[in-house]
Design an enzyme around this catalytic site. Structure first.
Site, PDB file in Angstrom:
ATOM      1  N   ASP A 317       0.824  -1.204   0.000  1.00  0.00           N
ATOM      2  CA  ASP A 317       0.000   0.000   0.000  1.00  0.00           C
ATOM      3  C   ASP A 317       0.861   1.259   0.000  1.00  0.00           C
ATOM      4  O   ASP A 317       1.944   1.309   0.591  1.00  0.00           O
ATOM      5  CB  ASP A 317      -0.896  -0.002   1.240  1.00  0.00           C
ATOM      6  N   GLU A 370       0.910  -0.519  -5.110  1.00  0.00           N
ATOM      7  CA  GLU A 370      -0.066   0.547  -5.267  1.00  0.00           C
ATOM      8  C   GLU A 370       0.746   1.842  -5.397  1.00  0.00           C
ATOM      9  O   GLU A 370       1.138   2.443  -4.406  1.00  0.00           O
ATOM     10  CB  GLU A 370      -1.019   0.630  -4.069  1.00  0.00           C
TER      11      GLU A 370
END
Length: 396
Positions: A317, A370
């Site tokens: 993330d 990401e």
């Protein structure tokens, strides 16, 4: 039950050497709470990294949370690791570390950074837990190179487990990992997905963060059950030909007192300079990627979910926030790198080390970034000058 036996250790000289170099990738086998037998007495060995502590003791129900009776001993090798064996402590015992710093008489009770299980939030103690489980997904694991191949069709169903489905008996509680398994499998198979991606299931104090403010980097959230119940969910999905991708957050962590922040009275996991250590937008802290022990901690966390929980992929993330020193910050709120630029060179090195380590040990695992900017070669091998990810998450 509260006396501490000093002498047993899980560490070798090589362990300490690799830890200090940022190359120990299975620290979960050494640090934390581990059941063992010493002199024919069953108990638990505890080990925690707190190099700036004056003293560390284990507290819990077993000693009435008394900070005096179960002190650990610091190793003499300069590693900053405190350790000790406490007879009589078994599975499901809640505990914390009481740390007294060398600086400013700072005292704090901390959850175990390597704890495998936690109390149910809002309670914050760690819980001694084994990870014993009999897996039945051999066929999937043996064929993972084909199941997770980047040249094969992959369709991913993204799931926040806490809101996907609640209990049907009228009390609107979370369904646990075991309860939700068959319903989720039936839905995913009916819709034709090949993989499920879980929003972070690592323990987190603030449910509203959806798991993106992790505290337990080695603990599945107690909200949904025990570690073995999460293993069961993954096992059953593999048996039904469904792969598992886990969201993982090495970009930041919350400042809750029981967590990693200001761990031993110093900024151990985060930078001391707030211009480097804080995410103003999220109110969270940034890992100090230049510290080798922190690299060992984070890479060990990734290894943990791949080895112990048979995950097929990790979606890292907020990679963009790791790569840019000025991410979400105004002028004067960040510090340029050694070359005067805004690139976080230490984070770049960490990401490359992470992906190289995982590729070497888990060649069939998908590493997914990401990453929402135009940073070049995110999904190219490190050997070709890239970041080493297999895929880049579609943000659009």
């Amino acid at each position: 039950m509260s006396k501490v036996v000093i002498g047993p250790t899980l560490f070798t000289d090589l362990d300490i050497h690799l830890f200090k170099e940022g190359r120990h990738y299975t620290l979960y086998e050494k640090l934390g709470a581990h059941s063992m037998e010493v002199e024919q007495e069953h108990g638990t060995y505890f080990a925690v990294w707190a190099p700036n502590a004056k003293s560390v003791s284990v507290i819990g129900d077993f000693n009435e949370w008394n900070i005096e009776v179960s002190p650990l001993s610091v190793r003499k090798d300069g590693s900053g690791i405190w350790e000790g064996f406490i007879p009589g402590i078994g599975d499901q015992v809640a505990y914390k570390y009481h740390i007294v710093s060398q600086f400013n008489d700072y005292k704090v009770d901390k959850a175990d950074p390597f704890g495998f299980f936690n109390e149910h939030p809002p309670y914050t103690a760690s819980v001694v837990s084994d990870l014993n489980y009999q897996w039945n997904d051999k066929n999937w694991m043996d064929n993972a190179s084909q199941k997770n191949a980047i040249n094969k069709p992959i369709s991913v169903y993204e799931v926040h487990l806490g809101s996907w489905k609640k209990s049907t008996n009228g009390n609107n509680r979370f369904m646990n990992y075991h309860e939700v398994a068959q319903d989720l499998i039936d839905y995913v198979k009916d819709m034709g997905y090949t993989h499920v991606e879980f929003l972070p299931l690592m323990e987190h104090p603030f449910y509203g963060s959806w798991g993106y403010q992790s505290v337990g980097y080695f603990a599945p959230s107690r909200r949904f059950g025990k570690p073995q119940e999460f293993m069961y969910l993954i096992d059953l999905m593999h048996q039904n030909d469904i792969g598992i991708i886990l969201d993982w957050v090495p970009a930041h962590f919350p400042a809750d007192e029981h967590g990693l922040s200001f761990f031993d009275g110093t900024h151990l996991y985060e930078h001391e300079d707030p211009r480097k250590s804080k995410h103003p937008e999220w109110g969270t802290l940034i890992f100090n990627y230049s510290r080798y022990e922190v690299q060992s901690f984070l890479i060990s966390s990734a290894f943990f979910w791949l080895e112990k929980f048979h995950a097929d992929g990790i979606r890292v993330d907020a990679v963009a926030s790791m790569l840019y020193l000025d991410y979400g910050k105004n002028e004067g709120e960040w510090v340029p790198n050694a070359n005067g630029g805004k690139e976080n060179l230490e984070a770049v090195d960490f990401i490359k080390n992470l992906n190289n380590a995982i590729t070497g040990r888990f060649p069939n695992v998908l590493m997914i970034a990401e990453e929402s900017t135009a940073w070049p070669m995110v999904s190219r091998p490190v050997s070709d000058g890239g970041m080493g990810f297999d895929m880049k998450w579609n943000m659009g």
